[in-house]
Write a protein that holds these residues in place. Sequence first.
Motif, short mmCIF file in Angstrom:
data_model
loop_
_atom_site.label_atom_id
_atom_site.label_comp_id
_atom_site.label_asym_id
_atom_site.label_seq_id
_atom_site.Cartn_x
_atom_site.Cartn_y
_atom_site.Cartn_z
N ALA A 165 0.76 -1.03 -0.13
CA ALA A 165 -0.01 -0.11 0.02
C ALA A 165 0.84 0.99 0.07
CB ALA A 165 -0.87 0.10 1.23
N LEU A 166 0.60 2.04 -0.88
CA LEU A 166 1.62 3.28 -0.92
C LEU A 166 0.86 4.50 -0.37
CD1 LEU A 166 2.49 3.01 -4.69
CD2 LEU A 166 3.99 2.24 -2.65
N PRO A 167 1.58 5.37 0.61
CA PRO A 167 1.15 6.47 1.38
C PRO A 167 0.81 7.66 0.44
CG PRO A 167 3.25 6.26 1.91
CD PRO A 167 2.77 4.95 0.72
N THR A 168 -0.08 7.50 -0.50
CA THR A 168 -0.40 8.31 -1.49
C THR A 168 -1.93 8.82 -1.69
OG1 THR A 168 -0.57 6.88 -3.28
CG2 THR A 168 1.65 7.63 -3.09
N PRO A 169 -2.65 9.41 -0.64
CA PRO A 169 -3.81 9.70 -0.64
C PRO A 169 -4.13 10.74 -1.69
CG PRO A 169 -2.84 10.96 1.05
CD PRO A 169 -1.82 9.94 0.53
N GLY A 170 -5.51 10.21 -2.34
CA GLY A 170 -5.79 11.18 -3.41
C GLY A 170 -7.24 11.03 -3.75
N GLY A 171 -7.74 11.41 -5.04
CA GLY A 171 -8.95 11.35 -5.55
C GLY A 171 -9.16 10.18 -6.56
N PRO A 172 -10.59 9.96 -7.02
CA PRO A 172 -10.45 8.75 -8.30
C PRO A 172 -9.64 8.93 -9.21
CG PRO A 172 -12.36 10.13 -7.94
CD PRO A 172 -11.54 10.73 -6.96
N ASP A 173 -9.09 10.21 -9.67
CA ASP A 173 -8.36 10.36 -10.84
C ASP A 173 -7.01 10.64 -10.65
OD1 ASP A 173 -10.90 10.03 -12.32
OD2 ASP A 173 -11.41 12.25 -12.00
N ASP A 174 -6.50 10.31 -9.59
CA ASP A 174 -4.99 10.76 -9.43
C ASP A 174 -4.06 9.63 -9.90
OD1 ASP A 174 -5.55 13.37 -8.49
OD2 ASP A 174 -5.58 12.40 -6.35
N LEU A 175 -4.35 8.45 -10.56
CA LEU A 175 -3.34 7.57 -11.02
C LEU A 175 -2.25 8.26 -11.87
CD1 LEU A 175 -1.93 4.61 -11.19
CD2 LEU A 175 -3.59 4.56 -13.32
N PRO A 176 -2.68 9.09 -12.97
CA PRO A 176 -1.62 9.87 -13.74
C PRO A 176 -0.63 10.86 -12.89
CG PRO A 176 -3.66 10.06 -14.74
CD PRO A 176 -3.96 9.61 -13.43
N ARG A 177 -0.96 11.07 -11.72
CA ARG A 177 -0.07 11.70 -10.92
C ARG A 177 0.87 10.90 -10.21
NH1 ARG A 177 -2.38 14.54 -5.38
NH2 ARG A 177 -0.24 14.85 -4.40
N LEU A 178 0.51 9.78 -9.80
CA LEU A 178 1.57 8.76 -9.34
C LEU A 178 2.17 8.34 -10.42
CD1 LEU A 178 2.32 7.33 -6.83
CD2 LEU A 178 0.50 5.58 -7.33
N VAL A 179 1.77 8.01 -11.55
CA VAL A 179 2.75 7.54 -12.61
C VAL A 179 3.91 8.65 -12.93
CG1 VAL A 179 2.87 7.03 -15.24
CG2 VAL A 179 1.02 6.09 -13.66
N LYS A 180 3.45 9.98 -12.97
CA LYS A 180 4.21 11.06 -13.12
C LYS A 180 5.40 11.06 -12.24
CE LYS A 180 4.57 16.27 -13.58
NZ LYS A 180 3.85 17.18 -13.63
N GLN A 181 5.11 10.75 -10.83
CA GLN A 181 6.07 10.71 -9.97
C GLN A 181 6.88 9.48 -10.03
OE1 GLN A 181 4.55 10.91 -5.63
NE2 GLN A 181 6.39 10.05 -4.79
N PHE A 182 6.49 8.67 -10.35
CA PHE A 182 7.39 7.34 -10.56
C PHE A 182 8.52 7.51 -11.92
CE2 PHE A 182 4.57 4.77 -7.77
CZ PHE A 182 5.64 3.75 -7.44
N THR A 183 7.86 8.02 -12.65
CA THR A 183 8.90 7.99 -14.11
C THR A 183 9.45 9.41 -13.96
OG1 THR A 183 6.85 9.00 -15.29
CG2 THR A 183 7.27 6.66 -15.24
N SER A 184 9.46 10.31 -13.18
CA SER A 184 10.27 11.57 -13.10
C SER A 184 11.70 11.36 -13.05
CB SER A 184 9.72 12.48 -12.37
OG SER A 184 10.24 12.33 -10.96
N ASP A 185 12.52 12.37 -13.34
CA ASP A 185 13.98 12.15 -13.33
C ASP A 185 14.36 12.63 -11.88
OD1 ASP A 185 13.54 14.97 -13.58
OD2 ASP A 185 14.90 15.10 -15.09
N ASP A 186 13.33 12.83 -10.82
CA ASP A 186 13.61 13.22 -9.44
C ASP A 186 13.76 11.81 -8.85
OD1 ASP A 186 13.74 14.13 -6.75
OD2 ASP A 186 11.67 14.69 -6.85
#
Length: 186
Positions: free
Chosen positions: A23-44
């Motif tokens: 389980a990931l500590p990433t609370p959000g709304g129903p449409d936040d998967l793209p936000r999580l994908v962006k976090q995973f794939t960023s160069d940060d």
Amino acid sequence: MYTARPWRIHEFTQDFTLEDVWALPTPGGPDDLPRLVKQFTSDDDSEMSAAVLRVLFAIRWKLGALLRLDRSEDGVGKRVASLRDRLPDDLRDGPRGPDFAVVPLRSVYQAETEWAAEMANKTVHVVMHIGWVPDGSGGYRGEMAALVRPNGWFGKAYMAGITPFRRTLVVPSLVRGIGRNWSKYA
């Protein structure tokens, strides 16, 4: 429970073993998967900020180079076919999703509530599956699963050898880093 969910990934990974689900500590709304994908794939790579993670990954990459575990001829499209070759038409024709900027995982597909990326080397073919799930209190959160297909006895031995480190050091540190950085990708 991960295996009870109607994930599309189940349709074409029957020959993979589910290693872990977190389980990931990433609370959000129903449409936040793209936000999580962006976090995973960023160069940060700030998820890797914990010293233990940096040390363990540095050791892994050094051993990989010494033992020639990560040669391009052992990767996806060489030693193993990409899971993209197994996708049903609707997923193959849909969004693939972004590739990772700092790790050798390649996106396989992205759907409304799930995203998968893969990599292969001399030891394993692994899939990272990210699902966006209800959290039980009216919100949503990410769920990360690792599906693995070891390459022969060496791959099985490799997985057995890294499991204690992965479960006690790597994943807990990584999950904490994902949670710390979640707010950056709003």
